[in-house]
Design a protein around this motif. Structure first.
Motif, PDB file in Angstrom:
ATOM      1  N   GLU A   5      41.627 -55.493 -59.348  1.00  7.93           N
ATOM      2  CA  GLU A   5      41.764 -55.801 -57.923  1.00  7.93           C
ATOM      3  C   GLU A   5      42.208 -54.512 -57.233  1.00  7.93           C
ATOM      4  N   ARG A   6      41.334 -53.962 -56.378  1.00 12.43           N
ATOM      5  CA  ARG A   6      41.625 -52.691 -55.715  1.00 12.43           C
ATOM      6  C   ARG A   6      42.282 -52.922 -54.359  1.00 12.43           C
ATOM      7  N   PRO A   7      43.154 -52.003 -53.934  1.00 17.01           N
ATOM      8  CA  PRO A   7      43.709 -52.112 -52.583  1.00 17.01           C
ATOM      9  C   PRO A   7      42.593 -51.955 -51.544  1.00 17.01           C
ATOM     10  N   ASN A   8      42.678 -52.705 -50.449  1.00 15.17           N
ATOM     11  CA  ASN A   8      41.705 -52.545 -49.372  1.00 15.17           C
ATOM     12  C   ASN A   8      42.238 -51.566 -48.329  1.00 15.17           C
ATOM     13  N   TYR A   9      41.411 -51.272 -47.329  1.00 13.78           N
ATOM     14  CA  TYR A   9      41.769 -50.221 -46.380  1.00 13.78           C
ATOM     15  C   TYR A   9      43.016 -50.572 -45.569  1.00 13.78           C
ATOM     16  N   ARG A  10      43.234 -51.849 -45.238  1.00 11.84           N
ATOM     17  CA  ARG A  10      44.431 -52.228 -44.485  1.00 11.84           C
ATOM     18  C   ARG A  10      45.685 -51.971 -45.310  1.00 11.84           C
ATOM     19  N   SER A  11      45.595 -52.212 -46.619  1.00 10.84           N
ATOM     20  CA  SER A  11      46.761 -52.042 -47.487  1.00 10.84           C
ATOM     21  C   SER A  11      47.148 -50.581 -47.648  1.00 10.84           C
ATOM     22  N   LEU A  12      46.208 -49.656 -47.446  1.00 11.73           N
ATOM     23  CA  LEU A  12      46.477 -48.233 -47.676  1.00 11.73           C
ATOM     24  C   LEU A  12      46.882 -47.478 -46.408  1.00 11.73           C
ATOM     25  N   ASN A  13      46.727 -48.091 -45.247  1.00  9.04           N
ATOM     26  CA  ASN A  13      47.062 -47.421 -43.979  1.00  9.04           C
ATOM     27  C   ASN A  13      48.582 -47.329 -43.835  1.00  9.04           C
ATOM     28  N   PRO A  14      49.166 -46.106 -43.842  1.00  8.40           N
ATOM     29  CA  PRO A  14      50.631 -45.979 -43.856  1.00  8.40           C
ATOM     30  C   PRO A  14      51.289 -46.154 -42.494  1.00  8.40           C
ATOM     31  N   PHE A  15      50.526 -46.385 -41.442  1.00  3.32           N
ATOM     32  CA  PHE A  15      51.099 -46.462 -40.104  1.00  3.32           C
ATOM     33  C   PHE A  15      51.837 -47.783 -39.901  1.00  3.32           C
ATOM     34  N   GLU A  16      52.986 -47.730 -39.186  1.00  4.41           N
ATOM     35  CA  GLU A  16      53.767 -48.923 -38.892  1.00  4.41           C
ATOM     36  C   GLU A  16      53.242 -49.603 -37.626  1.00  4.41           C
ATOM     37  N   VAL A  17      53.057 -50.916 -37.724  1.00  3.85           N
ATOM     38  CA  VAL A  17      52.547 -51.704 -36.611  1.00  3.85           C
ATOM     39  C   VAL A  17      53.477 -52.880 -36.368  1.00  3.85           C
ATOM     40  N   ASN A  18      53.887 -53.083 -35.117  1.00  4.48           N
ATOM     41  CA  ASN A  18      54.731 -54.219 -34.756  1.00  4.48           C
ATOM     42  C   ASN A  18      53.900 -55.497 -34.680  1.00  4.48           C
ATOM     43  N   THR A  19      54.301 -56.519 -35.455  1.00  2.25           N
ATOM     44  CA  THR A  19      53.689 -57.830 -35.298  1.00  2.25           C
ATOM     45  C   THR A  19      54.430 -58.654 -34.250  1.00  2.25           C
ATOM     46  N   ASP A  20      55.715 -58.409 -34.081  1.00  4.00           N
ATOM     47  CA  ASP A  20      56.499 -58.933 -32.963  1.00  4.00           C
ATOM     48  C   ASP A  20      57.702 -58.022 -32.800  1.00  4.00           C
ATOM     49  N   GLU A  21      58.631 -58.404 -31.959  1.00 10.27           N
ATOM     50  CA  GLU A  21      59.760 -57.536 -31.648  1.00 10.27           C
ATOM     51  C   GLU A  21      60.634 -57.222 -32.858  1.00 10.27           C
ATOM     52  N   LEU A  22      60.692 -58.161 -33.824  1.00  7.83           N
ATOM     53  CA  LEU A  22      61.604 -58.017 -34.950  1.00  7.83           C
ATOM     54  C   LEU A  22      60.903 -57.750 -36.276  1.00  7.83           C
ATOM     55  N   SER A  23      59.580 -57.717 -36.282  1.00  4.59           N
ATOM     56  CA  SER A  23      58.833 -57.571 -37.548  1.00  4.59           C
ATOM     57  C   SER A  23      57.809 -56.460 -37.447  1.00  4.59           C
ATOM     58  N   THR A  24      57.668 -55.715 -38.538  1.00  5.12           N
ATOM     59  CA  THR A  24      56.749 -54.586 -38.613  1.00  5.12           C
ATOM     60  C   THR A  24      55.934 -54.692 -39.895  1.00  5.12           C
ATOM     61  N   THR A  25      54.679 -54.292 -39.843  1.00  4.01           N
ATOM     62  CA  THR A  25      53.856 -54.200 -41.047  1.00  4.01           C
ATOM     63  C   THR A  25      53.465 -52.749 -41.277  1.00  4.01           C
ATOM     64  N   LYS A  26      53.266 -52.410 -42.532  1.00  5.20           N
ATOM     65  CA  LYS A  26      52.911 -51.043 -42.885  1.00  5.20           C
ATOM     66  C   LYS A  26      52.145 -51.059 -44.195  1.00  5.20           C
ATOM     67  N   GLY A  27      51.080 -50.261 -44.268  1.00  7.71           N
ATOM     68  CA  GLY A  27      50.353 -50.120 -45.515  1.00  7.71           C
ATOM     69  C   GLY A  27      51.070 -49.200 -46.476  1.00  7.71           C
ATOM     70  N   ASN A  28      50.543 -49.116 -47.679  1.00  9.49           N
ATOM     71  CA  ASN A  28      51.163 -48.311 -48.722  1.00  9.49           C
ATOM     72  C   ASN A  28      50.092 -47.437 -49.371  1.00  9.49           C
ATOM     73  N   PRO A  29      50.013 -46.154 -48.995  1.00 11.39           N
ATOM     74  CA  PRO A  29      48.972 -45.279 -49.559  1.00 11.39           C
ATOM     75  C   PRO A  29      49.137 -45.015 -51.049  1.00 11.39           C
ATOM     76  N   LEU A  30      50.313 -45.327 -51.595  1.00 10.38           N
ATOM     77  CA  LEU A  30      50.550 -45.136 -53.024  1.00 10.38           C
ATOM     78  C   LEU A  30      50.222 -46.390 -53.830  1.00 10.38           C
ATOM     79  N   LEU A  31      49.726 -47.415 -53.164  1.00 13.46           N
ATOM     80  CA  LEU A  31      49.404 -48.668 -53.842  1.00 13.46           C
ATOM     81  C   LEU A  31      48.317 -48.441 -54.883  1.00 13.46           C
ATOM     82  N   GLN A  32      48.543 -48.954 -56.086  1.00 13.10           N
ATOM     83  CA  GLN A  32      47.609 -48.783 -57.193  1.00 13.10           C
ATOM     84  C   GLN A  32      46.828 -50.073 -57.445  1.00 13.10           C
ATOM     85  N   PRO A  33      45.645 -49.955 -58.032  1.00 15.87           N
ATOM     86  CA  PRO A  33      44.903 -51.176 -58.395  1.00 15.87           C
ATOM     87  C   PRO A  33      45.688 -51.990 -59.427  1.00 15.87           C
ATOM     88  N   GLN A  34      45.480 -53.302 -59.404  1.00 16.09           N
ATOM     89  CA  GLN A  34      46.063 -54.137 -60.442  1.00 16.09           C
ATOM     90  C   GLN A  34      44.961 -54.536 -61.422  1.00 16.09           C
TER      91      GLN A  34
END
Length: 794
Positions: free
Chosen positions: A548-577
């Motif tokens: 199972e390979r990481p997809n492009y959303r999972s590798l994007n290291p930029f932080e994005v606010n989903t709401d005022e108190l929550s943030t999502t961020k990809g992980n460019p160091l994520l390895q396949p499982q």
């Protein structure tokens, strides 16, 4: 790559098997023909007769054989034992009709709702009256052994990471893009849902839990036929659906077209009770989306000759969603529970998706087992989302505004997909050799534009905006050999996949991991051996390695606010499982199926929620653990009498998650899942379906401990106008028990949550089939006999 294809083609020329052929002709078309060996009472060859009734069987050794012919609506034919020591031509086989008359209505056999075959489990959508009005994603919930978690991940036999195929071709969409596409499909457009837990090396190695293949409808009937359906559903809001399917088939061509749509409002909710830094954030969120989904398909098959077919198909889908969300979050101290303030967030979002894809394919297959297929696919997918998120903080009594802030996010996505593959197969000695090549290319452009909003004033924020491009090229080759000797059937395969990917983040932030380049080669062995102990008992041992390979959303290291108190961020160091699967199976009389499987997953990927600062949390994918899953599965179709059939399956599995991460709490969980489908034939052409599923507490994503959940559905069908017109009514999730709930702890963060959607609905659907009914009945025989074709591995 071209040179490799030429080499593969040259290898197939002039290679012939020294086989003995048995030829004959049957009085009806599309029957199933089987040869049984007297030596060990096993079925050594199985095939489907042509539309003119002719058939050819090829065997590898002389001996005594018995011929069996089956066709829906006719009595089974069985020959005497024949001494076959050379090419043999048989006399015309006359089948005798087998019908029962009841009040001037002819009752014949019907396709089972669920079929457990040697290599997969199949849900026949058309046979399930409760599936009417569902979309493609919700239909997955009805498939045996399949679960959907709170993040829309598909789970099979306790494992996430399922690859979705459409008409035998892997969908290159992933995550939200794939879910949106499946939600746009209608159940009326889907013929079967196939669950394949142990794919051979012919399939892509992606999907550590296996493959789910959605086969879209394409009639095999001669002449002009079609169907028209319309439906209405009432949940919290009203929804409607309609579809039109047309098919024209002649001796040389098959032209088909489909259009379907789904419209209406949908309600979802999610609640999260979060404890962080001695504070409690009790978030309650409700969202309503106004959805418009459309799908169209146009295809042509040209039968160049008896053995050669050229096909072209174009698919298009377009959908629009207007979403409004209200989230209220009281914020209290953990020590005394005193409320400090309340955050009210009212969001508005508009989302659109456009997907256009095309396929051209060529197939050659002859009577001695030689096959050649080539497939070319191209697709362009675009998605856009524009979201406005105002945030207002009130005092504890919600009588005074403390502060206000807002932001708007525009997130267009552009995806280009290309793939080319070729598959070849030919007899080699007493076995069959299959091999092939595939190359796929995906390029995505992801723009994230962030705007600070103050009333009517908007200011572009370059520091919180970015552009992320990602491209991935996977080149693969495989080889697979199968052979039957005596009571044993053996299959061995090896697949090699080279993955070349590059992600590039363009932003004002100086991130060390803004560029991600990878180039690696993996080998994926697979194999299996089956043993026909007796005519009624068959054993199998299967092994496969998956990824199972990481997809492009999972590798994007930029932080994005989903709401005022929550943030999502990809992980460019994520390895396949990676997953090792081994499975032991037993089949009794082709219907009672028992399996015991063990899976070991390394570098398990999960979406982890962690502390960002004093009051915010951040979600990011991480390789958190190694996982062991032991699963025991049993399935059996009961036929109580002529009017009541039940398919039941049960899975019990033990999941163990271990990690060296000090924030991760090791988890071991025993889970039991049950699935059942009752099909009841009532007088006066009524049919009832009672179906449901139940899951005991489980683990999602390695950290979320969930509670029990399930669903009970009831449907009723009445047919009119010589069975051309069907009226179906259904009630789904009657007890409203499919909502999820659970809790997780990761480091200093604790979350208890629950959520759900409009799973409880009342539906009514009308469908009308038109065309030449006499010819259509002949076409149905081929489908009804598909189960027989899977009892032997050639």
């Amino acid at each position: 790559m071209k040179n490799l294809i030429y080499i593969f083609l040259l290898l197939t020329i002039g290679v012939q098997a020294q086989n003995i052929t048995v030829k004959g002709k049957i009085s009806v078309p599309d029957a199933t023909v089987m040869l049984t060996s007297r030596q060990d009472s096993t079925v050594v060859k199985i095939a489907a007769a042509q539309t003119d009734g002719s058939f050819t069987l090829s065997i590898s050794k002389i001996g005594f054989y018995r011929l069996t012919v089956r066709s829906l609506g006719y009595k089974e034919y069985q020959s005497e034992w024949m001494d076959i020591n050379k090419d043999t031509s048989l006399a015309l086989i006359e089948l005798i009709p087998d019908v029962t008359e009841l009040q001037a209505v002819t009752i014949t056999a019907a396709k089972q709702m669920v079929e457990v075959r040697a290599d997969k489990t199949v849900l026949n959508v058309e046979s399930s009256i409760g599936a009417s009005g569902s979309n493609g994603f919700d239909l997955l919930r009805k498939a045996p052994g399949v679960m959907i978690d709170n993040q829309d991940n598909v789970i099979v036999e306790g494992k996430t990471g399922v690859s979705i195929y459409i008409d035998g071709r892997k969908s290159l969409l992933s995550d939200t893009d794939l879910v949106n596409y499946l939600k746009g499909l209608q159940a009326a457009d889907i013929e079967t849902v196939e669950v394949i837990t142990q794919p051979s090396s012919k399939y892509d190695a992606a999907g550590n839990a296996g493959i789910i293949n959605l086969k879209l409808k394409k009639s095999k009937d001669f002449g002009t036929n079609g169907s028209l359906s319309t439906g209405y559903a009432q949940g919290f809001y009203a929804k409607s659906n309609s579809s039109l399917s047309l098919n024209n088939r002649s001796e040389k061509t098959n032209l088909y077209a489909n259009y379907s749509n789904l419209t209406g409002k949908n309600r979802r909710f999610i609640n999260r009770y979060r404890v962080q830094s001695d504070m409690i954030y009790d978030s309650r969120s409700k969202s309503v989306s106004d959805d418009q989904n459309n799908n169209a398909r146009l295809g042509l098959d040209y039968f160049i000759s008896k053995n050669k077919t050229l096909g072209v198909v174009v698919n298009g889908s377009w959908s629009d969603y207007d979403i409004s969300t209200i989230t209220r979050t009281p914020i209290s101290t953990l020590t005394d529970g005193q409320r400090q303030e309340v955050l009210l967030a009212t969001g508005q979002a508009a989302s659109s998706n456009r997907n256009l894809s095309g396929n051209i394919n060529y197939r050659f297959a002859d009577s001695i087992g030689r096959e050649f297929n080539i497939d070319g696919d191209a697709a362009h997918y675009t998605a856009g989302r524009n979201e406005l998120q105002p945030n207002t903080y009130y005092n504890a009594g919600e009588t005074q505004i403390i502060s206000q802030s807002g932001f708007r996010m525009a997130t267009p996505v552009d995806i280009y997909l290309f793939s080319l593959k070729t598959d070849l197969a030919q007899p080699i000695g007493k076995g069959k050799l299959a091999y092939g090549l595939k190359s796929s290319f995906v390029k995505t452009n992801n723009t994230f534009r962030f705007y600070d909003v103050d009333g009517d004033d908007e200011q572009f924020n370059a520091d919180r905006s970015n552009f992320f491009s990602y491209q991935e090229n996977i080149n693969a080759g495989y080889i697979n050999y199968s052979q039957t000797f005596g009571k044993f059937s053996l299959q061995l395969g090896l697949r090699a996949e080279q993955t070349i990917s590059e992600g590039d983040l363009d932003s004002t932030q100086d991130l060390a991991d803004s560029k991600v380049k990878r180039n690696y080669l993996d080998l994926f062995p697979s194999g299996g051996i089956t043993y026909n102990a007796t005519e009624n008992n068959k054993f199998g041992l299967l092994y496969s390695r998956r990824v199972e390979r990481p997809n492009y959303r999972s590798l994007n290291p930029f932080e994005v606010n989903t709401d005022e108190l929550s943030t999502t961020k990809g992980n460019p160091l994520l390895q396949p499982q990676y997953t090792h699967n081994i499975k032991l199976t037993h089949t009794y009389k082709y219907i009672l199926n028992t399996s015991l499987s063990y899976s070991y997953i390394t570098n398990f990927m999960a979406q982890i929620t962690d502390v960002a600062d004093n009051n915010r949390n951040i979600m990011s994918p991480q390789n958190i653990a190694n996982v062991q899953i032991l699963n025991l599965g049993i399935s059996y179709p009961f036929k109580f009498n002529d009017w009541w059939n039940l398919f039941a399956s049960a899975n019990g599995y033990r999941s163990t998650y271990n990690s060296n991460n000090e924030k991760f709490n090791p988890v071991t969980k025993n889970t039991f899942s049950l699935y059942g489908q009752n099909s009841i034939t009532l007088p006066k052409n009524f049919k009832m379906e009672i179906s449901g599923w139940f899951n005991t507490p489980n683990v999602w994503g390695g950290t979320y401990k969930t509670h029990s959940m399930g669903s009970l559905d009831v449907a009723l069908q009445k047919q009119f106008a010589d069975n051309r017109l069907s009226v179906r009514i259904a009630a789904t999730d009657i007890l409203y028990t499919s909502n999820w709930s659970g809790d997780t702890r990761y480091g200093a963060l604790y979350i208890s949550g629950n959520g759900g959607y409009e799973s409880r609905q009342f539906k009514i659907n009308l469908s009308y089939n038109f065309g030449n009914k006499e010819i259509k009945e002949i076409g149905k025989r081929n489908s009804a006999n598909d189960e027989e074709k899977t009892r032997i591995t050639n």
